[in-house]
Scaffold this active site. Structure first.
Site, PDB file in Angstrom:
ATOM      1  N   ASP B 164       0.183  -1.624   3.509  1.00  0.00           N
ATOM      2  CA  ASP B 164       0.686  -1.007   4.742  1.00  0.00           C
ATOM      3  C   ASP B 164      -0.412  -0.333   5.567  1.00  0.00           C
ATOM      4  O   ASP B 164      -0.450  -0.474   6.783  1.00  0.00           O
ATOM      5  CB  ASP B 164       1.765   0.038   4.420  1.00  0.00           C
ATOM      6  CG  ASP B 164       3.137  -0.598   4.263  1.00  0.00           C
ATOM      7  OD1 ASP B 164       3.194  -1.836   4.109  1.00  0.00           O
ATOM      8  OD2 ASP B 164       4.140   0.141   4.290  1.00  0.00           O
ATOM      9  N   LYS B 240      -2.519  -5.753   9.854  1.00  0.00           N
ATOM     10  CA  LYS B 240      -1.360  -6.321   9.167  1.00  0.00           C
ATOM     11  C   LYS B 240      -0.359  -6.725  10.235  1.00  0.00           C
ATOM     12  O   LYS B 240       0.217  -5.876  10.902  1.00  0.00           O
ATOM     13  CB  LYS B 240      -0.747  -5.289   8.218  1.00  0.00           C
ATOM     14  CG  LYS B 240       0.400  -5.845   7.379  1.00  0.00           C
ATOM     15  CD  LYS B 240       0.944  -4.824   6.381  1.00  0.00           C
ATOM     16  CE  LYS B 240       2.040  -5.452   5.521  1.00  0.00           C
ATOM     17  NZ  LYS B 240       2.564  -4.506   4.515  1.00  0.00           N
TER      18      LYS B 240
END
Lengths: 625, 417
Positions: B164, B240
């Protein structure tokens, strides 16, 4: 003795069934993709993965998973415009499909089983590549039910709702190719308790469960959509799980052949013990075959392989003993070798043969110190495979000394079975943490009417004959039949069309499978409403099968199948009668049947036979009179 | 009655026998049946009998009693495995049912046996947190740990990190450390408790990358959805870009710096597309100071200008503006006040791809007049970390933000390379 002579009660036969049935839901179990099967050629993308076994929540690694993972294989997957990232294990599963849960609860009612307060989705480790995740998601929805058979009650252990695995397409150089269309289709699994005592009862129970499943009207039909696993053991034998029995008719044979196999293996064990038999250590015997003419062995050696052999002391003659039709103890050893990547084994009960000479057999026996009362098994392959495979052979041969091993076997088409993998245990199950538990409410679903009850009702309520009623109830169009009848279509028209007309068209090579439920319902509504005469139904269905993009109304227009009014009928009839004026005058009503056909031809199925007949009758009478 | 006990639960006409699981709640007893299935039983309706206590030590089931002994091989390079937690080394928490990080770096070796024989390993745990719980002080601990490992002779460092916020930690390391060896971040998008986890290939490729000649901070993750190759992203340029896919990470504005071609025999081949800092070209150093009062604010139509009030007194603010680097014109006077008050305001773009240019439209020119600093093509998240570091370590923050310190700015816009 032949297996027909077995006294199953005496042998202590205990059998149970696991029935797997795909559900015909709109969506897959954990994503909103359709449950449609596709041709591999329609695949849009491919990707490849490896799988690694993991520990269960109780810290154990499943033996079956471990054995599977010994073979390092690359799995290639085909994805379609009907699959999404969930099937690719690149997105967490969505919540459990409600429709699938509802159908499962209906099935629970039919099995008289109690639905769990809280259903937990589990991961069942499967690392053969058939699941992209490396596990199958499965949940126990209900348990403790019962069904009746002619030979007594068979209790239901549990009812599971799970995801169907990916379809194996082909072996590739480095592994296996799978197709993702089937992965995730809802599948129910029904497990019975081991209450079955004869091969006939096994078939009977499977048939009964199949009927119950189809009563929901929401199960898939066709090859591979229902699969039966059979668990068999005899008193002195072991529990053996036989996977993938495709047809009900095979169940008797499968059970009979497995009983025979266990009886024979016990017999062999007894004989081996009497002979004080033992299994030696594997040895490299490559030298024996340096100049061999055997294609298999020579081929392995010329590509850098070796030959390993093991002395099976006291086994002479027993390795070649038949234990199932055309399957021997040697075949069992060979199956284990194959599981570890080898092509198979040779053993001295079948040698000299396959290019292996008598001299080589003698040298082989020498090399491992085998006497005439001993057998020798050998594997030729690349050194890594050879070593894994010969160890597997040793392990299986050691088991033969004392028992029937517990294992999972695969059903062959001829009713025999082959070794697949060790029996999986509880260690392969751990929670699917991506999906919260479900608290199902069985009061939300009604118990479906059984097919047997439908047959009765179709006769009493719809006046269908017993044969047609059964055909409809058990047939694939049952749900459609019920739908159109509920919409007010005449039951006799619907039943006749869905069973006889479609069967005739199919025999006539019309692609009936292309007709959707909407096509059929639309066509029946047009005929029932009088917009298309019954005689035009055949042409209408042909037109729809030829071009499934049309709706029933469009097909009527395109083919000009709409009914004609009485004026047009009279016009056509008059033309025919006048053309045959002479005959009408001389024969009167005797000309009726000949002219009737001509009139119908003139109207090309656009008029109802009854109307034509009455108009023709009038016109003949007028002239004859 | 405790988790791990063998119990018999009677409820109406049903009897369940099995092991009581820790996922049991106030409303439901969760029992693992003989076949491995868990089933929840309404507690109020159930009669429970304990048949045998502590059949399973459920809490420690995932731990292994015998520690693996790792042999040292003089011919192999030494790679430090530093764990911060995350999915690559996680397992199921059976109290909450969720996946949590529980392993230390040594466990990774057991979880990924394929790593054996690739290097000599040093293991170290800096944190055991999910990456959403990452904080700047953990970055500082991590930078010190990496510095120590390299000083102690590590030929490369692999940092196992939750995905994350991996790009933020990687950026922080890129600014804090001058490194003579590769520092490779890796993790997994599909948790390590599933046979299909991407952890094995990512870890193997990361170790190989840590042995390579690229002395930069890299992120090593799947390049596509197949287990065939990993992309090696420059940490400061990576993002990401997907919630769940294995190939969630992408290099923004260019192709990945390099690639690790994975083959099953555990010997991936590392290649690079572009120039990079070579091994041993830099003297090892660490500057871990950070100004932690730096915020990242994204402007979208209707964003309450009151957010700017909350930024008063902060050392730095990174704005994620629209297009070339804009915000609502009403914001400009307030921004001007912030700058006058001593806050450094850096403009980046929510387009992510492309360079900020506030000289094209009036709004941009007004923002420049108000005193914002253009972040060039620096990614907004990277710009935040950089600003934290620059405020604590550089003389001229404005100049630092306009200069590529660790490859975060691409001077030439050539996204096809």
């Amino acid at each position: 003795m032949s297996d027909a002579d077995y006294d199953y009660e005496d042998l202590g036969l205990v059998a149970g069934l696991e029935i797997h049935q795909q559900l015909d839901t709109a969506h897959k179990l954990f994503c909103p993709c359709p449950t449609d099967l596709r041709e591999p050629e329609a695949a849009e993308r491919t990707f490849s993965r490896y799988l690694h076994p993991t520990k269960s929540e109780l810290g154990e690694i499943d033996e079956a998973a471990l054995e599977e993972s010994m073979v390092d294989r690359e799995f290639e997957y085909l994805s379609y415009d009907t699959t999404c990232l969930v099937e690719e294990d690149d997105e967490p599963p969505h919540r459990v499909d409600r429709e699938a849960m509802d159908v499962t609860m209906e099935i629970a009612q039919l099995l008289d089983a109690s639905v769990a307060d809280q259903v937990h989705v589990m991961r069942k480790i499967v690392v053969d590549g058939s699941n992209t995740t490396g596990f199958q998601r499965t949940m126990r929805v209900a348990g403790e039910g019962a069904i009746e058979t002619d030979e007594g009650t068979v209790r239901i252990e549990d009812l599971m709702l799970e995801e169907e695995s990916a379809q194996r397409v082909e072996e590739t150089d480095s592994g296996v190719q799978f197709s993702l269309d089937r992965l995730g289709i809802p599948l129910v699994e029904i497990g019975t308790k081991p209450d079955i005592r004869s091969p006939e009862q096994a078939r009977d129970a499977a048939e009964r469960i199949g009927m119950l499943l189809r009563s929901t009207g929401q199960v898939k039909r066709g090859l591979g959509t229902i699969r039966q696993d059979v668990n068999v053991s005899i008193a002195e034998g072991a529990r053996v799980e036989i996977k993938g029995v495709q047809s009900l008719d095979d169940i008797n044979d499968i059970v009979r052949n497995e009983v025979r196999r266990q009886v024979e293996l016990l017999d062999i064990a007894e004989e081996l013990q009497a002979r004080n038999a033992s299994v030696g250590d594997p040895q490299d015997v490559t030298e024996v075959f340096e100049d061999t003419d055997s294609g298999v062995i020579g081929g392995a050696l010329s590509s850098g392989g070796n030959v390993m052999a093991v002395r099976l002391a006291g086994f002479d003659g027993l390795v070649g003993r038949e234990i199932q039709p055309d399957r021997r103890l040697g075949t069992e050893l060979s199956d284990h070798a194959k599981r570890h990547g080898a092509g198979g084994i040779f053993h001295t009960d079948e040698l000299p043969a396959y290019g292996v000479t008598e001299d080589e057999v003698a040298a082989l026996r020498d090399a491992v110190d085998a006497g005439p009362e001993d057998a020798v098994a050998l594997v030729a392959d690349d050194p890594e495979t050879t070593s894994l495979a010969i160890d597997a052979v040793v392990e299986r041969a050691e088991d033969a000394l004392e028992l029937v091993p517990e294992e999972t076997r695969d059903a062959n088409e001829d009713g025999t079975t082959r070794y697949l993998r060790p029996l999986p245990g509880a260690a392969r199950m751990y929670p699917e943490t991506d999906v919260p538990p479900v608290e199902p409410d069985p009061s939300e679903v009604d118990r479906p009417e059984l097919l047997t009850e439908k047959v009765e009702r179709y006769q009493s309520e719809y006046d269908l004959g017993a044969g047609l009623a059964e055909q409809v109830a058990y047939g694939e169009y049952m749900p459609l039949f019920e739908r159109v009848v509920a919409d007010g279509i005449d039951p006799t028209l619907a039943a006749g069309t869905l069973e006889s007309t479609l069967t005739e068209l199919r025999r006539d090579d019309v692609a009936v499978e292309r007709l959707t439920d909407d096509h059929l319902a639309g066509a029946l509504a047009l005929v029932d409403g009088g917009e298309v005469p019954q005689e035009g139904l055949d042409d209408l269905l042909r037109a729809l099968a030829a071009d499934p993009s049309l709706s029933a109304e469009q097909a009527v227009e395109q083919e000009d199948l709409g009914g004609v009014g009485e004026d047009e009928v009279r016009e056509a009839v008059v033309t025919v009668v006048e053309r045959n004026a002479e005959q009408v005058e001389s024969e009167g009503m005797g000309a009726f049947s000949g002219l009737m056909g001509e009139c119908m031809g003139e109207l090309r199925g656009k008029a109802d036979g009854d109307t034509v007949s009455s108009v023709l009758r009038e016109e003949i009478q007028e002239r004859a009179g | 009655m405790n988790a791990g006990d063998r119990v018999r639960v009677e409820r109406a006409d049903q009897t369940h026998e099995g092991v009581l699981m820790p996922s049991t709640t106030g409303e439901h007893l969760v029992v693992k049946l003989e076949g491995g299935y868990n089933v929840g039983i309404d507690r109020d309706e159930a009669d429970v009998e304990v048949l045998e206590s502590d059949v399973y030590d459920v809490e420690d089931a995932q731990a292994e009693s015998d520690r693996s002994t790792i042999e040292f091989d003089d011919d192999l390079p030494t790679v430090s495995l530093i764990s911060t937690g995350g999915t690559i080394a996680s397992t199921v928490d059976y109290r909450t049912g969720a996946v949590t990080a529980q392993f230390d770096a040594e466990d990774v070796l057991r979880a990924v046996p394929d790593l054996a024989g690739m290097a000599n390993y040093r293991g170290r745990v800096v944190a055991n947190i999910l990456s959403e719980n990452m904080t700047p002080d953990v970055w500082q601990d991590l930078a010190h740990a990496i510095h120590e490992e390299i000083e102690a002779g590590a030929d490369g460092v692999v940092v196992m990190h939750g995905t994350d916020t991996m790009q933020f930690s990687a950026s922080a390391m890129a600014f804090m450390l001058d490194t003579p060896v590769p520092i490779v971040f890796t993790g997994s998008q599909r948790s390590a408790d599933r046979p299909s986890s991407d952890n094995v290939m990512n870890a193997v490729c990361a170790v190989e990358a840590a042995k390579s000649d690229c002395a930069e901070v890299l992120i090593c993750m799947h390049a596509d959805e197949s287990d065939d190759r990993c992309a090696l992203h420059r940490g400061v340029r990576a993002r990401k870009n997907h919630t769940s896919r294995r190939d969630a990470f992408e290099t923004v504005g260019a192709k990945p710096l390099g690639e690790a071609d994975y083959s099953i025999d555990g010997d991936p081949e590392i290649t690079f597309r572009r120039e990079h800092r070579e091994r041993d070209a830099t003297e090892l150093d660490v500057d871990p100071d950070l100004a932690t009062d730096v915020e990242l604010l994204k402007f979208t139509p209707g964003t309450d200008p009151a957010f700017l009030d909350a930024l008063e007194g902060k050392s730095g603010v990174v704005l994620e503006g629209t297009g070339l680097g804009h915000v609502h014109t009403d914001w400009i006077p307030r921004i001007e006040e912030l700058v006058a008050d001593g806050t450094t305001v850096v403009m980046t773009s929510q387009c992510l791809e492309g360079r900020v240019c506030d000289r094209v439209y009036d709004t941009g020119r007004d923002l420049l007049d108000a005193g914002i600093v253009e972040g060039e093509d620096t990614l907004p998240g990277t710009a935040k970390v950089k600003l934290m570091w620059a405020l604590a370590n550089t003389e001229s923050v404005e100049e630092a933000m306009a200069t590529s310190l660790a490859g975060e700015i691409q001077d030439r816009s050539v996204p096809w390379t």
